[in-house]
Design a protein around this motif. Structure first.
Motif, PDB file in Angstrom:
ATOM      1  N   LYS A 144       0.829  -1.211   0.000  1.00 32.41           N
ATOM      2  CA  LYS A 144       0.000   0.000   0.000  1.00 32.41           C
ATOM      3  C   LYS A 144       0.857   1.252   0.000  1.00 32.41           C
ATOM      4  O   LYS A 144       0.542   2.223  -0.676  1.00 32.41           O
ATOM      5  N   SER A 145       1.956   1.209   0.739  1.00 36.33           N
ATOM      6  CA  SER A 145       2.813   2.396   0.796  1.00 36.33           C
ATOM      7  C   SER A 145       3.559   2.619  -0.523  1.00 36.33           C
ATOM      8  O   SER A 145       3.991   3.731  -0.810  1.00 36.33           O
ATOM      9  N   GLN A 146       3.697   1.579  -1.335  1.00 31.03           N
ATOM     10  CA  GLN A 146       4.375   1.689  -2.634  1.00 31.03           C
ATOM     11  C   GLN A 146       3.399   1.944  -3.783  1.00 31.03           C
ATOM     12  O   GLN A 146       3.831   2.140  -4.925  1.00 31.03           O
ATOM     13  N   LEU A 147       2.122   1.931  -3.495  1.00 29.51           N
ATOM     14  CA  LEU A 147       1.112   2.007  -4.547  1.00 29.51           C
ATOM     15  C   LEU A 147       1.249   3.264  -5.415  1.00 29.51           C
ATOM     16  O   LEU A 147       1.207   3.179  -6.643  1.00 29.51           O
ATOM     17  N   GLU A 148       1.432   4.419  -4.794  1.00 27.20           N
ATOM     18  CA  GLU A 148       1.541   5.651  -5.575  1.00 27.20           C
ATOM     19  C   GLU A 148       2.717   5.571  -6.543  1.00 27.20           C
ATOM     20  O   GLU A 148       2.585   5.899  -7.725  1.00 27.20           O
ATOM     21  N   GLU A 149       3.859   5.104  -6.049  1.00 23.23           N
ATOM     22  CA  GLU A 149       5.034   4.984  -6.920  1.00 23.23           C
ATOM     23  C   GLU A 149       4.777   3.986  -8.051  1.00 23.23           C
ATOM     24  O   GLU A 149       5.149   4.217  -9.191  1.00 23.23           O
ATOM     25  N   ARG A 150       4.097   2.881  -7.767  1.00 20.47           N
ATOM     26  CA  ARG A 150       3.803   1.878  -8.784  1.00 20.47           C
ATOM     27  C   ARG A 150       2.847   2.440  -9.830  1.00 20.47           C
ATOM     28  O   ARG A 150       2.967   2.165 -11.015  1.00 20.47           O
TER      29      ARG A 150
END
Length: 171
Positions: free
Chosen positions: A133-139
């Motif tokens: 979830k914390s990487q979602l924006e970057e992905r």
């Protein structure tokens, strides 16, 4: 008795995946990178004898970047028909080009697979739900091409994707 054709965009890991499969199969393999010119005449010859001489003594033929070889579909058809024990794997980063040259001649003689960038389910093996979830924006911004995971800075990722996009557009 069917050829395996692996399609996918550039830089998603087709060659890496195939090399691992080849290593595990442990068969006597003729490995051809179609970016190199030396096999082009034989692999585009439409000559049964030339093709059979090329693969003589091998159990598996691996052709990377197969779309670079003229008439590759017809020549793979000849090999699947005339050397039925030969296993064949072909990759192509330009799936439209490769599909146009392989599909019709290899009808009923091929298994087709599509490789995509890394999926969320694959990432779940390495990260827990909180981390995902914390990487979602970057992905969502940068996607999941394998190379991106080795680039530490956002600027490097942006530059990589810019270059990839330009390469596709210029093609």
């Amino acid at each position: 008795h069917k050829a395996v054709v692996l399609y996918g965009p550039r830089q998603v890991g087709k060659t890496t995946l195939c090399k691992e499969v080849l290593r595990q199969l442990n068969l006597k393999t003729l490995s051809i990178n179609a970016d190199e010119k030396r096999y082009h005449d034989a692999l585009s010859s439409r000559d049964e004898r030339t093709l059979l001489e090329l693969v003589e003594g091998y159990e598996l033929l691996f052709i990377d970047e197969a779309q670079r070889i003229p008439d590759i579909g017809i020549n793979l058809k000849i090999l699947t028909d005339k050397a039925p024990r030969l296993k064949i794997i072909a990759t192509g980063s330009s799936s439209f080009e490769l599909a146009n040259t392989i599909s019709e001649p290899l009808t009923g003689r091929k298994w087709v697979f599509q490789l995509f960038p890394i999926s969320q389910l694959e990432l779940k093996v390495h990260y827990n739900v909180f981390e995902l979830k914390s990487q979602l924006e970057e992905r969502l911004i940068f996607g999941a091409y394998p190379e991106l995971f080795s680039l530490p800075r956002r600027e490097d990722k942006k530059e990589y994707l810019q270059q990839l996009a330009e390469d596709y557009l210029f093609k």
